[in-house]
Design a protein around this motif. Sequence first.
Motif, mmCIF file in Angstrom:
data_model
loop_
_atom_site.group_PDB
_atom_site.id
_atom_site.type_symbol
_atom_site.label_atom_id
_atom_site.label_comp_id
_atom_site.label_asym_id
_atom_site.label_seq_id
_atom_site.Cartn_x
_atom_site.Cartn_y
_atom_site.Cartn_z
ATOM 1 N N SER A 74 -45.908 -34.574 5.320
ATOM 2 C CA SER A 74 -47.293 -34.541 5.395
ATOM 3 C C SER A 74 -47.662 -34.779 7.154
ATOM 4 N N ASP A 75 -48.682 -33.821 7.430
ATOM 5 C CA ASP A 75 -49.597 -33.806 9.404
ATOM 6 C C ASP A 75 -50.496 -34.894 8.440
ATOM 7 N N VAL A 76 -50.553 -35.205 7.793
ATOM 8 C CA VAL A 76 -52.232 -36.320 7.663
ATOM 9 C C VAL A 76 -51.853 -37.414 9.022
ATOM 10 N N GLN A 77 -52.860 -37.852 9.878
ATOM 11 C CA GLN A 77 -52.850 -39.101 10.893
ATOM 12 C C GLN A 77 -53.150 -39.695 9.883
ATOM 13 N N LYS A 78 -51.750 -40.812 10.322
ATOM 14 C CA LYS A 78 -51.864 -42.719 9.579
ATOM 15 C C LYS A 78 -52.623 -43.294 9.453
ATOM 16 N N LYS A 79 -53.286 -43.920 8.783
ATOM 17 C CA LYS A 79 -53.852 -44.494 8.834
ATOM 18 C C LYS A 79 -54.343 -45.429 9.930
ATOM 19 N N ILE A 80 -53.543 -46.395 9.451
ATOM 20 C CA ILE A 80 -52.438 -47.807 10.143
ATOM 21 C C ILE A 80 -51.877 -47.137 11.345
ATOM 22 N N GLY A 81 -51.734 -47.571 12.805
ATOM 23 C CA GLY A 81 -50.942 -47.314 13.241
ATOM 24 C C GLY A 81 -49.754 -48.885 14.086
ATOM 25 N N ALA B 262 -33.784 -48.923 9.140
ATOM 26 C CA ALA B 262 -34.768 -48.151 8.330
ATOM 27 C C ALA B 262 -35.366 -48.186 7.107
ATOM 28 N N LEU B 263 -34.511 -48.724 6.344
ATOM 29 C CA LEU B 263 -35.363 -49.196 4.715
ATOM 30 C C LEU B 263 -35.336 -50.432 4.208
ATOM 31 N N ALA B 264 -34.884 -51.426 5.492
ATOM 32 C CA ALA B 264 -35.130 -53.005 5.578
ATOM 33 C C ALA B 264 -36.940 -52.866 6.512
ATOM 34 N N MET B 265 -36.216 -51.721 7.182
ATOM 35 C CA MET B 265 -37.815 -52.630 7.926
ATOM 36 C C MET B 265 -39.102 -51.812 6.571
ATOM 37 N N HIS B 266 -39.312 -51.101 6.157
ATOM 38 C CA HIS B 266 -40.184 -50.621 5.426
ATOM 39 C C HIS B 266 -39.934 -51.868 4.460
ATOM 40 N N ALA B 267 -38.771 -52.051 3.966
ATOM 41 C CA ALA B 267 -38.818 -53.633 2.696
ATOM 42 C C ALA B 267 -39.829 -53.915 3.632
ATOM 43 N N THR B 268 -39.737 -55.325 4.757
ATOM 44 C CA THR B 268 -40.668 -55.881 4.917
ATOM 45 C C THR B 268 -41.940 -55.121 5.518
ATOM 46 N N MET B 269 -42.180 -54.057 5.065
ATOM 47 C CA MET B 269 -43.958 -53.221 5.921
ATOM 48 C C MET B 269 -44.317 -53.395 3.516
ATOM 49 N N ILE B 270 -43.480 -53.067 2.743
ATOM 50 C CA ILE B 270 -44.257 -53.169 1.299
ATOM 51 C C ILE B 270 -44.138 -54.258 0.710
ATOM 52 N N ALA B 271 -43.565 -55.368 1.406
ATOM 53 C CA ALA B 271 -43.919 -56.716 0.646
ATOM 54 C C ALA B 271 -44.570 -57.448 1.867
ATOM 55 N N ALA B 272 -45.700 -56.644 2.859
ATOM 56 C CA ALA B 272 -47.102 -57.213 2.901
ATOM 57 C C ALA B 272 -47.487 -57.983 2.685
ATOM 58 N N ARG B 273 -49.089 -58.573 2.684
ATOM 59 C CA ARG B 273 -50.316 -58.403 2.381
ATOM 60 C C ARG B 273 -51.061 -58.631 2.952
ATOM 61 N N PRO B 274 -52.409 -57.579 2.029
ATOM 62 C CA PRO B 274 -51.832 -55.809 1.339
ATOM 63 C C PRO B 274 -50.437 -55.345 1.699
ATOM 64 N N PRO B 275 -50.315 -54.515 1.287
ATOM 65 C CA PRO B 275 -49.381 -53.455 1.551
ATOM 66 C C PRO B 275 -49.213 -53.117 2.080
ATOM 67 N N LEU B 276 -47.848 -52.037 3.219
ATOM 68 C CA LEU B 276 -48.334 -51.806 4.347
ATOM 69 C C LEU B 276 -47.445 -50.407 3.510
ATOM 70 N N LEU B 277 -47.408 -49.585 2.996
ATOM 71 C CA LEU B 277 -46.880 -47.819 2.521
ATOM 72 C C LEU B 277 -47.327 -47.158 3.175
ATOM 73 N N TYR B 278 -46.074 -46.569 3.882
ATOM 74 C CA TYR B 278 -46.148 -45.488 4.461
ATOM 75 C C TYR B 278 -45.398 -44.167 3.667
ATOM 76 N N TRP B 279 -45.190 -44.437 2.776
ATOM 77 C CA TRP B 279 -44.315 -43.197 2.229
ATOM 78 C C TRP B 279 -45.236 -42.230 1.015
ATOM 79 N N GLU B 280 -45.572 -41.944 0.985
ATOM 80 C CA GLU B 280 -46.053 -40.139 0.861
ATOM 81 C C GLU B 280 -45.109 -39.893 -0.682
ATOM 82 N N PRO B 281 -45.197 -39.533 -1.924
ATOM 83 C CA PRO B 281 -44.688 -38.880 -3.008
ATOM 84 C C PRO B 281 -43.727 -38.297 -2.371
#
Length: 335
Positions: free
Chosen positions: A203-210, A259-278
């Motif tokens: 995706s080339d959409v500008q991410k909302k959270i840097g 990389a997946l472990a880093m993303h797991a920490t984000m997904i578990a944040a509250r509220p979650p932080l998910l940079y992934w698109e489908p």
Amino acid sequence: MLTKADVVSRILGGRSWRPVTRSAEAYAPSNIALSKYWGKRNAELNLPLTSSVSLSLGAMGSSVSIQPRDDGRGDRVTLNGAALASDSAFSRRLFGFIDLFRGRGGGTLDVQAVNTIPTAAGFASSASGFAAVITAIDRLMGWGLTPCELSVLARLGSGSAARSVFTGLVEWHAGTDPDGMDSFAEPLEDQWPELRMGLLVVSDVQKKIGSREGMGHTLATSPLFGAWPATAEQDLAGIKDAVRARDFDRLGRTVEGNALAMHATMIAARPPLLYWEPGTIAMLRRVWDAREGGLSLYATMDAGPNVKILMLAGEQQHVTATFPEIMIADPTVCP
Ligand code: PMV
């Protein structure tokens, strides 16, 4: 608390802002972390909690050319040939960084920046940008700073810029000094010139959270973040061992897992932080399917939806046949 200005004055010492040439140029490659930097021990100075290691992207990076203006007018910047407004986010970030060195009496500048990494496709160019800017300023002023000092100063722009001062496999030492003088990057002793990094745009959409905000939020709220520093340390050691042993599968497994472990920490944040698109998941599945089919390739991801692929040069043609849209960087190429 120490400020960026304190660090700059410690490094510059008595050096002053006085151009010694009419123009200075510099190029710095972008870089992709193999073992990620995620979490700061000092947010003002961009000091990381853990060390990280990256691979540079050869001809994908930033070229900067700087000239002092002698007509008394304000700063000017062009990005990929287009003039930018002085209140644009890019100009403000660039001159905010330059002002750390320029002080009050310094003259204004003309800056031409060219990014050869497709910024519109959501790949970070700030690392190569800050590394190129500080290198060009050092040349313009004839300061003669060491690569280690340039790395510390680039870090003040963005953490990962500390690594973009160098090429190939680069380690950024977390350091322990409160002023961060021991938090700089340097090339790994063992290099592996056959490593390649491919970029796949989801995706080339500008991410909302840097990344700055993302890491701060994860550190503050994710119940999984506690496990991250030890994981990062272990992965870094594993990556260095695998490079030394020329064990690509061990290297790739560690890189992908990190990389997946880093993303797991984000997904578990509250509220979650998910940079992934489908499309990110679809792309990961394509990578894993290709691996099951016999290709030797591994994925990594940063604070965005795009997927990067680590491979060896010998596998490049096969990877391109499976992923025709991939852009592959050769770290050994330096424009
Ligand atoms: O340097 P920053 O603030 O853009 O942060 C980079 C963060 C990651 O790309 C996710 C990881 C890394 O080590 O580059």
